[in-house]
Design a protein around this motif. Structure first.
Motif, PDB file in Angstrom:
ATOM      1  N   ILE A  48    -111.298 -50.312  25.708  1.00 33.90           N
ATOM      2  CA  ILE A  48    -112.580 -50.137  25.021  1.00 33.90           C
ATOM      3  C   ILE A  48    -113.363 -48.996  25.663  1.00 33.90           C
ATOM      4  CG2 ILE A  48    -114.789 -51.246  24.517  1.00 33.90           C
ATOM      5  CD1 ILE A  48    -113.252 -53.896  24.299  1.00 33.90           C
ATOM      6  N   ALA A  49    -113.348 -48.935  26.994  1.00 29.79           N
ATOM      7  CA  ALA A  49    -114.057 -47.858  27.695  1.00 29.79           C
ATOM      8  C   ALA A  49    -113.485 -46.493  27.317  1.00 29.79           C
ATOM      9  CB  ALA A  49    -113.969 -48.076  29.201  1.00 29.79           C
ATOM     10  N   SER A  50    -112.167 -46.392  27.208  1.00 27.33           N
ATOM     11  CA  SER A  50    -111.538 -45.129  26.819  1.00 27.33           C
ATOM     12  C   SER A  50    -111.961 -44.722  25.408  1.00 27.33           C
ATOM     13  CB  SER A  50    -110.026 -45.263  26.898  1.00 27.33           C
ATOM     14  OG  SER A  50    -109.391 -44.116  26.393  1.00 27.33           O
ATOM     15  N   PHE A  51    -112.014 -45.683  24.506  1.00 33.22           N
ATOM     16  CA  PHE A  51    -112.440 -45.396  23.132  1.00 33.22           C
ATOM     17  C   PHE A  51    -113.897 -44.946  23.095  1.00 33.22           C
ATOM     18  CE2 PHE A  51    -114.207 -46.864  19.052  1.00 33.22           C
ATOM     19  CZ  PHE A  51    -113.466 -46.079  18.204  1.00 33.22           C
ATOM     20  N   VAL A  52    -114.758 -45.618  23.849  1.00 34.15           N
ATOM     21  CA  VAL A  52    -116.171 -45.244  23.892  1.00 34.15           C
ATOM     22  C   VAL A  52    -116.334 -43.848  24.488  1.00 34.15           C
ATOM     23  CG1 VAL A  52    -118.388 -45.810  24.971  1.00 34.15           C
ATOM     24  CG2 VAL A  52    -117.026 -47.610  23.919  1.00 34.15           C
ATOM     25  N   ILE A  53    -115.594 -43.555  25.544  1.00 32.59           N
ATOM     26  CA  ILE A  53    -115.648 -42.214  26.147  1.00 32.59           C
ATOM     27  C   ILE A  53    -115.226 -41.153  25.132  1.00 32.59           C
ATOM     28  CG2 ILE A  53    -114.549 -40.700  27.859  1.00 32.59           C
ATOM     29  CD1 ILE A  53    -114.561 -43.094  29.775  1.00 32.59           C
ATOM     30  N   SER A  54    -114.192 -41.444  24.354  1.00 31.39           N
ATOM     31  CA  SER A  54    -113.732 -40.458  23.366  1.00 31.39           C
ATOM     32  C   SER A  54    -114.790 -40.229  22.291  1.00 31.39           C
ATOM     33  CB  SER A  54    -112.414 -40.899  22.737  1.00 31.39           C
ATOM     34  OG  SER A  54    -112.602 -42.035  21.918  1.00 31.39           O
ATOM     35  N   MET A  55    -115.460 -41.294  21.860  1.00 28.02           N
ATOM     36  CA  MET A  55    -116.502 -41.131  20.844  1.00 28.02           C
ATOM     37  C   MET A  55    -117.715 -40.374  21.397  1.00 28.02           C
ATOM     38  SD  MET A  55    -115.491 -42.335  17.967  1.00 28.02           S
ATOM     39  CE  MET A  55    -113.890 -41.660  18.346  1.00 28.02           C
ATOM     40  N   VAL A  56    -118.078 -40.662  22.649  1.00 27.68           N
ATOM     41  CA  VAL A  56    -119.204 -39.970  23.281  1.00 27.68           C
ATOM     42  C   VAL A  56    -118.898 -38.482  23.438  1.00 27.68           C
ATOM     43  CG1 VAL A  56    -120.479 -39.755  25.463  1.00 27.68           C
ATOM     44  CG2 VAL A  56    -120.161 -41.995  24.428  1.00 27.68           C
ATOM     45  N   THR A  57    -117.679 -38.165  23.844  1.00 26.07           N
ATOM     46  CA  THR A  57    -117.342 -36.748  24.034  1.00 26.07           C
ATOM     47  C   THR A  57    -117.251 -36.001  22.707  1.00 26.07           C
ATOM     48  OG1 THR A  57    -114.983 -37.265  24.148  1.00 26.07           O
ATOM     49  CG2 THR A  57    -116.180 -37.102  26.236  1.00 26.07           C
ATOM     50  N   VAL A  58    -116.733 -36.639  21.672  1.00 26.75           N
ATOM     51  CA  VAL A  58    -116.694 -35.976  20.359  1.00 26.75           C
ATOM     52  C   VAL A  58    -118.120 -35.689  19.893  1.00 26.75           C
ATOM     53  CG1 VAL A  58    -116.162 -36.355  17.915  1.00 26.75           C
ATOM     54  CG2 VAL A  58    -114.443 -36.854  19.639  1.00 26.75           C
ATOM     55  N   LEU A  59    -119.007 -36.673  20.045  1.00 23.60           N
ATOM     56  CA  LEU A  59    -120.398 -36.467  19.689  1.00 23.60           C
ATOM     57  C   LEU A  59    -121.031 -35.390  20.575  1.00 23.60           C
ATOM     58  CD1 LEU A  59    -122.731 -37.510  17.896  1.00 23.60           C
ATOM     59  CD2 LEU A  59    -123.293 -39.087  19.747  1.00 23.60           C
ATOM     60  N   GLY A  60    -120.678 -35.372  21.847  1.00 20.06           N
ATOM     61  CA  GLY A  60    -121.191 -34.361  22.770  1.00 20.06           C
ATOM     62  C   GLY A  60    -120.746 -32.960  22.395  1.00 20.06           C
ATOM     63  N   TYR A  61    -119.479 -32.812  21.993  1.00 23.43           N
ATOM     64  CA  TYR A  61    -118.998 -31.496  21.557  1.00 23.43           C
ATOM     65  C   TYR A  61    -119.758 -31.024  20.316  1.00 23.43           C
ATOM     66  CZ  TYR A  61    -114.994 -31.457  24.735  1.00 23.43           C
ATOM     67  OH  TYR A  61    -114.199 -31.430  25.851  1.00 23.43           O
ATOM     68  N   VAL A  62    -119.966 -31.927  19.372  1.00 18.83           N
ATOM     69  CA  VAL A  62    -120.677 -31.553  18.149  1.00 18.83           C
ATOM     70  C   VAL A  62    -122.100 -31.115  18.484  1.00 18.83           C
ATOM     71  CG1 VAL A  62    -121.611 -32.475  15.989  1.00 18.83           C
ATOM     72  CG2 VAL A  62    -119.261 -32.977  16.624  1.00 18.83           C
ATOM     73  N   ILE A  63    -122.788 -31.900  19.301  1.00 20.06           N
ATOM     74  CA  ILE A  63    -124.167 -31.556  19.676  1.00 20.06           C
ATOM     75  C   ILE A  63    -124.205 -30.241  20.457  1.00 20.06           C
ATOM     76  CG2 ILE A  63    -126.101 -32.274  21.139  1.00 20.06           C
ATOM     77  CD1 ILE A  63    -125.486 -35.159  20.285  1.00 20.06           C
ATOM     78  N   ALA A  64    -123.283 -30.059  21.385  1.00 16.83           N
ATOM     79  CA  ALA A  64    -123.272 -28.843  22.193  1.00 16.83           C
ATOM     80  C   ALA A  64    -123.067 -27.605  21.331  1.00 16.83           C
ATOM     81  CB  ALA A  64    -122.179 -28.925  23.255  1.00 16.83           C
ATOM     82  N   PHE A  65    -122.145 -27.666  20.392  1.00 20.83           N
ATOM     83  CA  PHE A  65    -121.892 -26.484  19.572  1.00 20.83           C
ATOM     84  C   PHE A  65    -123.010 -26.238  18.565  1.00 20.83           C
ATOM     85  CE2 PHE A  65    -117.518 -27.022  21.131  1.00 20.83           C
ATOM     86  CZ  PHE A  65    -117.322 -25.729  21.587  1.00 20.83           C
ATOM     87  N   VAL A  66    -123.683 -27.288  18.093  1.00 19.63           N
ATOM     88  CA  VAL A  66    -124.822 -27.093  17.196  1.00 19.63           C
ATOM     89  C   VAL A  66    -125.984 -26.456  17.956  1.00 19.63           C
ATOM     90  CG1 VAL A  66    -126.597 -28.329  15.877  1.00 19.63           C
ATOM     91  CG2 VAL A  66    -124.189 -28.868  15.533  1.00 19.63           C
ATOM     92  N   VAL A  67    -126.266 -26.978  19.154  1.00 13.17           N
ATOM     93  CA  VAL A  67    -127.361 -26.434  19.952  1.00 13.17           C
ATOM     94  C   VAL A  67    -127.068 -24.991  20.357  1.00 13.17           C
ATOM     95  CG1 VAL A  67    -128.536 -26.640  22.194  1.00 13.17           C
ATOM     96  CG2 VAL A  67    -128.195 -28.659  20.769  1.00 13.17           C
ATOM     97  N   VAL A  68    -125.874 -24.723  20.807  1.00 20.10           N
ATOM     98  CA  VAL A  68    -125.520 -23.360  21.216  1.00 20.10           C
ATOM     99  C   VAL A  68    -125.497 -22.433  20.004  1.00 20.10           C
ATOM    100  CG1 VAL A  68    -123.659 -21.942  22.156  1.00 20.10           C
ATOM    101  CG2 VAL A  68    -124.351 -24.036  23.309  1.00 20.10           C
ATOM    102  N   GLY A  69    -125.080 -22.941  18.861  1.00 18.08           N
ATOM    103  CA  GLY A  69    -125.111 -22.128  17.636  1.00 18.08           C
ATOM    104  C   GLY A  69    -126.531 -21.759  17.248  1.00 18.08           C
ATOM    105  N   ALA A  70    -127.447 -22.700  17.427  1.00 21.23           N
ATOM    106  CA  ALA A  70    -128.850 -22.400  17.138  1.00 21.23           C
ATOM    107  C   ALA A  70    -129.421 -21.418  18.157  1.00 21.23           C
ATOM    108  CB  ALA A  70    -129.663 -23.687  17.136  1.00 21.23           C
TER     109      ALA A  70
END
Length: 153
Positions: A48-70
């Protein structure tokens, strides 16, 4: 069940044979035995921890690229040259990607630990390990592509 050994010289009386025959199940009637089913297992905590980490990192990548794109829209001037403030954007994306990829490596390790546990469901461990592993693989391919192309400059 009681164990009652009889000597070979003493024959069993017919009454006791009838009593034992009625207690033993026939070939069509099986005695009830509890069989542990896979559905009774708990989910593995590391999975479960591995799955949660994967979801957090996918969300983190999306947020990071949106913020950097802006942020990147204000990095270029009218002629298309980089401004001096571009280093802040590059450092931000670099640090965020490094932190998120380190979390993905941790997620892969935790997912493998979740898969190694016995008598636990492995669904979240499998999903988390696959997602984290694919992201780590893509990051390694990105780094190797950058290194190969940087050699031609």
């Amino acid at each position: 069940m009681e164990y009652n050994p009889q000597s070979k010289q003493e024959p069993l009386d017919t009454e006791s044979e009838d009593r034992f025959a009625s207690e033993q199940p026939s070939e069509f009637q099986q005695p009830y035995q509890y069989q542990e089913m896979k559905q009774d297992f708990k989910h593995s905590g590391p999975g479960i921890a591995s799955f949660v980490i994967s979801m957090v990192t996918v969300l983190g990548y999306v947020i990071a690229f949106v913020v950097v794109g802006a942020m990147a829209t204000s990095v270029f001037d009218q002629s298309g040259n980089l401004l001096a403030s571009a280093s802040e954007v590059i450092i931000t994306i670099g640090i965020s990607v490094l932190i998120l990829s380190a979390l993905n490596v941790i997620g892969v390790v935790v997912g493998i630990v979740g898969l190694a546990l016995r008598n636990r469901r492995k669904v979240f461990g499998i999903i988390g390990t696959i997602i984290n592993g694919v992201i780590v693989l893509l990051f390694m391919m990105l780094i190797s592509t950058v290194f190969v192309n940087a050699g031609g400059l």
